[in-house]
Design a protein around this motif. Structure first.
Motif, mmCIF file in Angstrom:
data_model
loop_
_atom_site.group_PDB
_atom_site.id
_atom_site.type_symbol
_atom_site.label_atom_id
_atom_site.label_comp_id
_atom_site.label_asym_id
_atom_site.label_seq_id
_atom_site.Cartn_x
_atom_site.Cartn_y
_atom_site.Cartn_z
ATOM 1 N N GLU A 104 0.822 -1.200 0.000
ATOM 2 C CA GLU A 104 0.000 0.000 0.000
ATOM 3 C C GLU A 104 0.863 1.261 0.000
ATOM 4 O OE1 GLU A 104 -3.304 0.088 -0.123
ATOM 5 O OE2 GLU A 104 -3.612 2.220 0.268
ATOM 6 N N THR A 105 2.007 1.215 0.675
ATOM 7 C CA THR A 105 2.837 2.413 0.752
ATOM 8 C C THR A 105 3.847 2.466 -0.379
ATOM 9 O OG1 THR A 105 4.255 1.234 2.284
ATOM 10 C CG2 THR A 105 2.619 2.689 3.234
ATOM 11 N N GLY A 106 3.776 1.507 -1.264
ATOM 12 C CA GLY A 106 4.635 1.545 -2.446
ATOM 13 C C GLY A 106 6.096 1.317 -2.152
ATOM 14 N N ARG A 107 6.376 0.346 -1.348
ATOM 15 C CA ARG A 107 7.786 0.043 -1.060
ATOM 16 C C ARG A 107 8.193 -1.234 -1.800
ATOM 17 N NH1 ARG A 107 9.435 4.576 1.336
ATOM 18 N NH2 ARG A 107 11.372 3.425 1.627
ATOM 19 N N LEU A 108 9.470 -1.483 -1.802
ATOM 20 C CA LEU A 108 9.963 -2.742 -2.355
ATOM 21 C C LEU A 108 9.427 -3.900 -1.519
ATOM 22 C CD1 LEU A 108 13.710 -1.969 -3.141
ATOM 23 C CD2 LEU A 108 11.935 -2.671 -4.755
ATOM 24 N N PRO A 109 9.171 -5.025 -2.057
ATOM 25 C CA PRO A 109 9.388 -5.445 -3.442
ATOM 26 C C PRO A 109 8.196 -5.186 -4.375
ATOM 27 C CG PRO A 109 8.707 -7.324 -2.150
ATOM 28 C CD PRO A 109 8.680 -6.133 -1.225
ATOM 29 N N VAL A 110 7.194 -4.419 -3.903
ATOM 30 C CA VAL A 110 6.025 -4.214 -4.761
ATOM 31 C C VAL A 110 6.261 -3.057 -5.719
ATOM 32 C CG1 VAL A 110 3.596 -3.611 -4.748
ATOM 33 C CG2 VAL A 110 4.487 -5.193 -3.054
ATOM 34 N N ASP A 111 6.776 -1.975 -5.179
ATOM 35 C CA ASP A 111 6.988 -0.785 -5.998
ATOM 36 C C ASP A 111 8.296 -0.171 -5.516
ATOM 37 O OD1 ASP A 111 6.729 1.299 -7.698
ATOM 38 O OD2 ASP A 111 5.115 2.302 -6.586
ATOM 39 N N ASN A 112 8.999 0.448 -6.410
ATOM 40 C CA ASN A 112 10.246 1.085 -5.993
ATOM 41 C C ASN A 112 10.047 2.593 -6.047
ATOM 42 O OD1 ASN A 112 12.780 1.959 -5.491
ATOM 43 N ND2 ASN A 112 13.780 0.621 -6.997
ATOM 44 N N PRO A 113 10.030 3.242 -4.852
ATOM 45 C CA PRO A 113 9.725 4.671 -4.850
ATOM 46 C C PRO A 113 10.795 5.506 -5.517
ATOM 47 C CG PRO A 113 10.343 3.907 -2.661
ATOM 48 C CD PRO A 113 10.248 2.691 -3.511
ATOM 49 N N SER A 114 11.947 4.930 -5.758
ATOM 50 C CA SER A 114 13.020 5.775 -6.285
ATOM 51 C C SER A 114 13.319 5.468 -7.750
ATOM 52 C CB SER A 114 14.268 5.583 -5.442
ATOM 53 O OG SER A 114 14.592 4.210 -5.397
ATOM 54 N N THR A 115 12.348 4.923 -8.456
ATOM 55 C CA THR A 115 12.614 4.667 -9.866
ATOM 56 C C THR A 115 11.530 5.265 -10.733
ATOM 57 O OG1 THR A 115 12.943 2.992 -11.544
ATOM 58 C CG2 THR A 115 11.425 2.459 -9.818
ATOM 59 N N HIS A 116 11.876 5.576 -11.946
ATOM 60 C CA HIS A 116 10.887 6.084 -12.889
ATOM 61 C C HIS A 116 10.948 5.284 -14.171
ATOM 62 C CE1 HIS A 116 10.790 9.592 -10.182
ATOM 63 N NE2 HIS A 116 9.509 9.534 -10.524
ATOM 64 N N LEU A 117 11.062 3.971 -14.025
ATOM 65 C CA LEU A 117 11.123 3.108 -15.187
ATOM 66 C C LEU A 117 9.694 2.680 -15.532
ATOM 67 C CD1 LEU A 117 13.240 1.712 -16.951
ATOM 68 C CD2 LEU A 117 13.101 -0.228 -15.406
#
Lengths: 220, 493, 315, 670
Positions: free
Chosen positions: C193-206
């Motif tokens: 839900e907070t968009g952290r690894l391993p679901v989402d990487n907050p520091s990427t724009h790929l």
């Protein structure tokens, strides 16, 4: 007429009824069938006449005469006309069930008729009523002819055979169906045959040959 | 006066027939048929009043008898007869225009239809079983020519099958009647075949003989009523007959034949108890229902479809009769009337449709609603009436039959009957919707505007539907008659 | 509405707003150090926010009200949660709002607002982000609800304060099987839900991988600041809730100044510990393929369901 | 005649009058006349319903109507609720119809049948005996069928949908008929009081037959899986104001039937009935929303969402029946189910009417061809947005409150309610939760793709806002939604006492004031406070940001889009692409059909000229259950045709063999 003579004659007539029915299953030629049918009509008239003599009713006498006229005269005549119009191909071609099997079935049907008719005989045991099974058997055989014969005239014969059986049952069971009813029945049968005869003619017009088994345009 | 009233339902059509015999068919005489049917209806209403006031009446030397049940049947005959004959002039005119009929054919048609009406009226007025039998056999003879009127191969074939099968069946009924008469001879009173006398002497009738007789009678009259096993003439005959005749045959003749079964059932119940006739009727009814429903599914011809629907409805009526009891019987009678109206409307409408579209194939007819809205409306609502949707009266009668069935402890049979009816209804709706709905085909052929529905025919269809709907909302003045007729049909246990 | 509740209602939002960016900064710093970088320091998020708030607001052409309102909705819902939930104090100023279901639904509502904003831009990225985010939410929300349910059944209430007090009274409850299963499930969904690894990487724009960032690509200036603030706050609130649902000790149960201060400190400690654990974990995790994420979430849903079953069977 | 009866009578008279107007007035006046009078009819129905809910019962008998059965009218508080909902939906739809029907459904037949549809629905819930219930039920089905078929000459799908509907509703009716008649057979007559008396001495088997048959029948009307197949076909194909009536009012009558028969007439009953109800509800909810999430046709999506919501209602009913020993929780579950039904009616009205406006304004209801409607159709967009919020169980939405109540009921179900309950409750919760999550995704898709972003087709680009009557109707419906969302308490106390009356517990799960505080169990929620706090926080935030932090004005600028070139609508995400990840997740359940056609260039097999990709999500239950069934039926029919070969010998043979068989039977059994 003594009682024994009456019974003897009655049984003879009934035997003739059954015999002619079986003959109708046996023989294939339409012309022969019609002749046998006339003989059967005569046997029927004899039964009616015997009943009239035995019970002494004038009405029954009239009925006997009526039967003689209708079943020995008019109906065979109508049938003959129907067959004559068909032309030379008048010999019944292979019935749906072969003759041997038909005769076997007739035997079974006669037995069935005896079994079924027991209560009818038991209700009023008498010479006449004990012959009821024969009438019933003729009805069943007639029905069987109806479902196994291909040609329109022979189906007609089957229908009339049934009707003869019914008339026989009527004559044997009772001395007094109201004359009006008897008349109405006779008239209806006559009309039915007339209708069928006219239709046979029309079928010949539209279909050429009158093999009933080929009437299969209307189906699902 | 009463004799006159009782003779009128038979006499007026006979007079009508004579008129056609003498004057032939032409615009001036075209409406005589409807007039005679209207007279028959009026006489029926008069008789209803008489019967309501002073009970059953006997006339013509004991040959004719009228009670609430027969009066109700007369009403059915008169109503549907009026519908059918009122639609005939425009139908015949269109046939003549299309070259499928001549003035002579039209005259013969009208004559026979009148005779047909007379025969049916005498069937319900007959005081004894013999007379009833003769009248019903007479309907076969008269209608044989009507079925084969077109003289096409199909029509002749249908007529042949019709006559052969029905005559056979009715012959069985005759055998049954003779046996019943035999049983009656050996009772102290000797009632002959008199319907009332037989019931009165019921306790002295021999049960075994009566059983055989009843079996024959039910199968025999069942043939004319379109019940299995000798039902097969029905789709052929009803689909080939001219539309008004189909309407009459489907709407009334079947019910009249079933009326005969009802009368026989009264005797049977009095002699044998309710079980025998009930079992016989139930088996025949369920077999017919299953058969009609199955054959309706893949039906390709809309007239045959309507014919199978008639088998289905008569089977439903038979189920109701098997259930017995005042509610079921009242429902059965109401169903006869409702079915007569709905089926009359549908067959007349189908005739109209086959005249304009030239085919009776379901697959070849599309988008009637867009081309002929009034006809499509009548057909659509007619089918809805037929499958038992309110406000049409079949809903009320089906509900009555079902309710009585469950109440009589025949839950499973009723449930099966209901399910089969539902299947049949669903299939009917599907078939008809394919014909009525959709977009009319674009193209060169589509430009020719469909002929309009003749005003008289349209009025007849609407009148039939309206009457059916009104009956479904309330039986109104019929209520009393319906109940006394039901009481008669239930018999005295 | 008790005094403690009112105090909490004031202190908690302040603590969350002030502390969340610091929490994010701390997590980034830890990651940087573990990855051998110097890192920008823990106050960097605050510096970013200040800079962004100072910029000119932009209204991209073709976007509408939804795009403009979404950041506010996002922050507001998080604020409401930090206002009513028992984070530092056990009472809530608006007890009838402090329902777990309501809190979960409020947080989801914020996500929905952002997804709609992504769709409102009409760009391929916006739609992509929204689609992915809603796929995740569609699986996360059920898991959250079921986990909440598992925690509520033994207590007989979904009221947050009631659950927390109940755990305080009966510490054994924290290590019941239902509780443990629910905790694991919650951890997984909070990560998602907070968009952290391993679901989402907050520091990427790929574009192949991004979820949250894809939705907010069109934001700039103060709007972006709000979005960034909100995502930090959501992280903080989620971690705080997680901590207090299972380890409520230290939370203020009276309105005294020391108790409240202790509550805030305890909260800070618990959240920092959890945040550091998360950050350390992230260093060792690679991002999952997007279509593997549902498997993870389905697993957590199953865990939550097991927790419910356990809470019913073992009750 | 008391106020309830009077209002109901007025409603009926107005309805018939409107029907006459529809049939008789001229074309340009028709829509206005019918709309206005039907709206009044709906208002009168609502008044009657409210009056009945407040305790004024009405009873009347008309023995002369409906031959052989008679008609009894009984309006009690249960009827009142449904009457009020139906009336309200009818009111809004009728107002909407003034503008909508003028263009799309202005024929004599549809306009005359529309008010009849309204009054038949009112009569269904007012029926006081089985005969009346059945006749009104079928009349309602007939009216709705006619209305569904309104546009049959424009699209072939309409006729197909109509066929499905007709067949399913007919079969469903037979199930109801059979069930109720089995029940009636055990009673003195067919009035409801007699049935209630009869229920006491009904054998368990009979009672179960009654319940299951009616559950199937009424369930099919409510669109319960697996009897739902007609719903996502028929509801979308009807004109939109009719869709609203069907989806918001007619499906409720399925719930009415289950409540009336299960709780009121049979008086609760066996546990497995309710387990079955709950299971059906759970499956319907998840299956419905899953298909809604995959749908790209806006109205079909809404149709599936109806199945979902009816599933939730059924979960509530099932839970109530399952825990009937615990009056508080049972009352809570029943009240939750009823509240959800009311809420669903409110937001589904909004959504269907808004969808109708979209169809009218943008010429399509395919989400993949919509978008960018917030500019040209601001009212409709706002209404749909609020409706979507209401539908997706998020605060401060309408459905949130009822789903919250439902979850509360499930939480407080004690294990004492039996092993079945213990097993079912977690599954039910999972179903509700999954439904809630998917509903969020679904409505984000519907609103975000359908209304926001840029137009994806010329029709959407040229969209225009609807006339005043339509937006007014939408406004009213949205207002009702909003009131239900923040102040459910005004309805809940009524529903609580209604539920306790139905369950015959006598301890109403009452609610108080602005806070929904559950009585007997712990639990409280104030949607009003929640809304106020959230809106307050948002407004405060806006104030802080705009007044304190940045005081500059907004500047319009080009979309950045990662620096890409000018945007075209083809670059946007569509509804299909939006749902694609979810479709992948639930691949095994929905089993989408995809096929890819690659056309290679003539020069080389390595060069691709065109790729065609098709993706369809078919109804799996339809394929599994109905396709084999239909195939079996056609095989059967083909086999049956051999019975009628046309051979007269064969036909006579049937008679001969039967006769012989019968004679043998008679000879043997004598």
């Amino acid at each position: 007429m003594s009682e024994t003579t009456y019974v003897q004659l009655l049984y003879l007539a009934c035997g003739g009824l059954l015999l002619t029915s079986v003959l109708m299953l046996w023989r294939r030629e339409l012309a022969v069938l019609i002749r046998v049918f006339a003989v059967q009509g005569f046997a029927l008239a004899v039964i009616a006449g015997l009943a009239a003599l035995h019970h002494g009713g004038i009405e029954l006498g009239a009925v006997a005469v009526g039967i003689l006229v209708l079943r020995v005269g008019i109906l065979p005549w109508l049938l003959r006309r129907a067959v004559a119009a068909v032309g030379p191909a008048s010999r019944e071609t292979r019935p749906l069930v072969n003759v041997a099997a038909s005769l076997l079935v007739a035997a079974v049907l006669t037995l069935l008729a005896y079994a079924v008719s027991r209560p009818l005989v038991e209700l009023a045991p008498a010479a006449a009523t004990s012959a009821i099974p024969i009438g019933v058997a003729v009805v069943l055989i007639g029905f069987f002819v109806l479902i196994t014969r291909r040609r329109a005239p022979s189906q007609l014969v089957g229908f009339l055979l049934m009707d003869n059986g019914i008339t026989a049952v009527g004559l044997l069971t009772t001395a007094g169906v109201a004359l009006t009813v008897e008349l109405g029945v006779a008239l209806d049968v006559l009309l039915a045959v007339l209708v069928l005869q006219i239709l046979t003619g029309r079928m010949r017009e539209t279909f050429g040959d009158t093999d009933v088994a080929e009437l299969r345009e209307l189906h699902d | 006066m009463i004799t006159l009233l009782m003779l009128a339902p038979v006499g007026l059509p006979v007079l009508g027939a004579l008129a056609y015999l003498l004057f032939g068919w032409r615009p001036a005489t075209a409406w005589i048929a409807a007039g005679a049917a209207a007279g028959e209806l009026a006489a029926a209403i008069g008789l209803a009043a008489v019967v309501d006031l002073s009970g059953p009446q006997i006339a013509v030397g004991g040959l004719a008898r009228v009670d609430a049940l027969s009066v109700f049947m007369l009403l059915v005959i008169g109503t549907v007869g009026l519908l059918a004959t009122a639609a005939s002039p425009s139908y015949l005119a269109a046939e003549i225009r299309a070259g499928r009929a001549s003035m002579r054919t039209a005259a013969r048609h009208s004559l026979l239809v009148q005779a047909f009406l007379a025969a049916m009226a005498s069937a319900v007025l007959a005081a004894d079983l013999g007379g009833l039998w003769i009248a019903i056999e007479a309907t076969t003879i008269v209608t044989a020519f009507l079925v084969g009127q077109r003289r096409t191969r199909a029509a002749v074939e249908a007529a042949w099958k019709y006559v052969v099968i029905c005559s056979t069946g009715i012959a069985l009924a005759l055998l049954g009647a003779l046996l019943l008469n035999y049983a009656a001879q050996h009772t102290p009173v000797r009632p002959g075949l008199n319907l009332v006398g037989l019931i009165a002497a019921a306790h002295t009738l021999d049960p075994a003989v009566t059983k055989i007789a009843v079996a024959m009678l039910v199968i025999g009259f069942g043939t004319k009523a379109g019940l299995a096993p000798l039902h097969a003439w029905l789709p052929d005959a009803h689909s080939q007959a001219p539309a008004p005749v189909s309407a009459l045959m489907s709407g009334v003749l079947l019910s009249v034949a079933f009326y005969a079964i009802l009368r026989v059932k009264l005797v049977a119940d009095a002699v044998l108890g309710a079980g025998f006739a009930r079992a016989l009727l139930l088996v025949m009814a369920l077999a017919s229902l299953a058969l009609a429903a199955s054959l309706l599914i893949a039906q390709r011809d809309y007239k045959r479809m309507l014919a199978y629907s008639s088998i289905e409805h008569l089977a439903l009526i038979a189920t109701g009769a098997a259930v017995g009891g005042p509610l079921a019987m009242a429902a059965v009678l109401l169903h006869m009337l409702g079915h007569g109206l709905a089926k009359g409307v549908l067959f007349l409408g189908a005739g109209q449709l086959s005249q304009t579209d030239g085919t009776s194939r379901i697959a070849q007819i599309r988008a009637v609603a867009a081309r002929q809205p009034v006809l499509a409306g009548c057909l659509g609502f007619g089918v809805l009436a037929l499958i038992g949707l309110p406000p049409f009266s079949i809903f009320a009668s089906e509900l009555g039959i079902a309710r009585a069935g469950f109440a009589a402890g025949l839950g499973w049979f009723t449930a099966i009957a209901l399910s089969l009816t539902a299947v049949a209804g669903a299939v009917l709706v599907i078939h008809v919707s394919r014909m009525l709905l959709g977009t009319p085909a674009e193209g060169p052929g589509a430009a020719t505007a469909s002929p309009r529905l003749p005003a008289a025919a349209g009025a007849v269809l609407l009148a039939g539907l309206t009457l059916s709907a009104a009956l479904g909302v309330t039986a109104g003045p019929l209520t009393g008659l319906l109940h006394s007729a039901a009481v008669i049909a239930v018999g005295t246990p | 509405m008790s005094a403690l509740g009112i105090v909490g209602g004031v202190v908690q939002p302040l603590a969350v707003v002030a502390g969340s960016p610091v929490l994010v900064g701390m997590m980034r710093q830890v990651r940087a150090r573990l990855e051998g970088r110097a890192g920008p320091g823990i106050a960097q998020p605050w510096r970013d926010l200040r800079k962004l708030f100072g910029k000119e607001p932009i209204a991209p052409r073709g976007t509408g009200v939804v795009f403009r309102a979404a950041p506010y909705a996002l922050v507001a819902t998080t604020l409401v949660v930090s206002f009513v939930a028992p984070l530092a104090t056990v009472d809530s100023p608006l007890d009838p709002v402090a329902d777990l279901f309501a809190v979960v639904a409020l947080l989801t509502a914020g996500t929905v607002a952002l997804a709609l904003a992504g769709l409102d831009t009409g760009t391929a990225f916006g739609g992509m982000g929204a689609s992915r985010e809603m796929t995740i939410v569609a699986l996360v929300e059920p898991t959250l609800l079921v986990a909440v349910f598992a925690l509520s059944v033994p207590v007989g209430s979904t009221n947050l304060a009631a659950i927390v007090s109940s755990t305080l009274r009966d510490p054994a409850r924290a290590i019941s099987p239902a509780s443990l299963l629910a905790a694991v499930a919650l951890v997984i969904v909070i990560v998602a839900e907070t968009g952290r690894l391993p679901v989402d990487n907050p520091s990427t724009h790929l574009e192949l991988t991004m979820v949250h960032e894809a939705m907010v690509l069109e934001y700039a200036g103060p709007d972006l600041a709000l979005v960034e603030l909100a995502s930090a706050m959501r992280l903080g609130v989620f971690l705080a809730l997680l901590a207090n649902l299972f380890v409520p000790w230290g939370i203020a149960t009276t309105a005294g100044p020391f108790a409240v201060l202790g509550g805030v400190l305890a909260l800070a400690v618990k959240v920092v510990v959890l945040g550091l654990a998360l950050a350390v974990g992230e260093v060792f995790l690679a991002k999952l393929r997007l279509f593997r994420v549902p498997e993870l979430l389905a697993g957590s849903f199953l865990l939550a369901l097991l927790a419910v079953a356990a809470s019913f069977f073992l009750a | 005649m008391n106020p309830t009866g009077l209002a109901l009578g007025v409603a009926l008279v107005l309805g018939v009058f409107a029907a006459v107007l529809g049939a008789a007035t001229r074309k340009h006046l028709r829509a206005r006349a019918v709309g206005a009078v039907t709206a009044l009819c709906g208002a009168a129905g609502t008044i009657a319903g409210i009056s009945a809910m407040c305790g004024t019962r009405y009873y009347a008998a008309f023995p002369a109507l409906l031959p052989l059965s008679g008609v009894t009218i009984t309006v009690d508080s249960t009827s009142g609720l449904f009457l009020a909902v139906t009336g309200a939906v009818a009111f809004v739809s009728a107002v909407y119809g003034v503008g909508y029907a003028r263009a799309d459904a202005n024929g004599r037949l549809p306009q005359a049948v529309f008010p009849l549809f309204v009054i038949t629905m009112m009569l269904v819930v007012s029926a006081g005996n089985v005969g009346a219930l059945l006749v009104c039920w079928e009349l309602m089905a007939l009216c709705s069928l006619v209305l569904v078929l309104t546009e049959h000459h424009r699209r072939p799908e309409v006729a197909r949908a109509g066929r499905w509907y007709a067949v399913m509703t007919h079969l469903g009716f037979v199930a109801i008929l059979a069930g109720l008649l089995v029940f009636t057979a055990a009673a003195d007559d067919d009035t409801f009081p007699a049935l209630r008396v009869a229920a006491h001495h009904l054998s368990p088997t009979t009672a179960s037959v009654v319940f299951v048959a009616t559950l199937l029948g009424f369930g099919s009307k409510a669109g319960v899986v697996p009897l739902h197949v007609w719903l996502p076909r028929a509801h979308p194909e009807a004109p939109s104001h009719v869709s609203a009536l069907m989806s918001a009012a007619m499906v409720n009558l399925g719930v009415y039937g289950i409540v009336r028969v299960g709780f009121d007439l049979l008086g609760g009953g066996q546990r497995w009935w309710w387990l079955l109800t709950l299971a059906l509800g759970g499956i319907s909810a998840v299956y419905g929303i899953l298909h809604a999430a995959m749908s790209t046709d806006l109205k079909r999506l809404l149709g599936y969402s109806t199945t979902e919501n009816m599933g939730l209602v059924l979960i509530g009913l099932g839970a109530a029946g399952l825990v009937a020993d615990d009056p508080v929780v049972a009352g809570l579950a029943l009240a939750a189910a009823l509240l959800h039904m009311v809420n669903h009616a409110a937001f589904k009205t909004v959504l269907f009417l808004a969808a109708g406006s979209v169809q009218r304004g943008a010429g399509s209801r395919d989400l993949d061809a919509l978008g960018g409607l917030s500019g040209p159709m601001p009212f409709t967009t706002a209404a749909f947005g609020l409706g979507a919020l209401a539908a997706s169980a998020l605060p401060p939405g309408t459905a949130f409150v009822s789903e919250w109540l439902l979850l509360q009921a499930l939480i407080h179900a004690r294990p004492s309610a039996g092993a079945a309950a213990v097993v079912m409750m977690p599954i039910a919760v999972a179903a509700v939760a999954l439904t809630a999550g998917l509903a969020v995704a679904t409505f984000v898709k519907a609103f975000g793709v359908g209304f926001l972003g840029r137009p994806r087709s010329a029709g959407a680009a040229a969209a225009r806002e609807s006339p005043a009557s339509m937006t007014a109707a939408l406004g009213i419906a949205v207002a009702v939604c909003a009131v239900l969302a923040v102040l459910p308490t005004i309805l809940l106390s009524q529903l609580g006492s209604l539920a306790s009356g139905l369950l015959r517990t006598g301890s109403p799960a009452a609610m108080d004031g602005i806070v929904v505080r559950l009585v007997g169990v712990s639990g409280a929620l104030s949607p009003l406070m929640l809304a106020v706090v959230s809106v307050g926080a948002a407004l405060g935030l806006v104030a802080v940001v705009r007044l304190v932090l940045t005081r500059q004005a907004r500047r319009a600028a080009r979309l950045w889009d990662c620096g890409a070139g000018p945007l075209s609508a083809r670059m946007e995400y569509t509804a299909t692409s939006f749902a694609e990840p979810l479709q992948r997740v639930f691949d095994d359940v929905v089993q989408p059909e995809t096929d890819v056609d690659v056309t290679h260039a003539r020069e080389s097999a390595y060069l691709v000229e065109a790729i065609e990709f098709r993706n369809r999500v078919l109804d799996r239950i339809e394929r599994w259950l109905y396709t084999p069934l239909l195939r079996a039926v056609s095989v059967w029919a083909a086999a049956a045709r051999r019975l009628a070969t046309g051979s007269v010998h064969r036909y006579l043979g049937y008679g001969f063999y039967t006769l012989c068989g019968l004679l043998i039977l008679l000879a043997v059994t004598r």
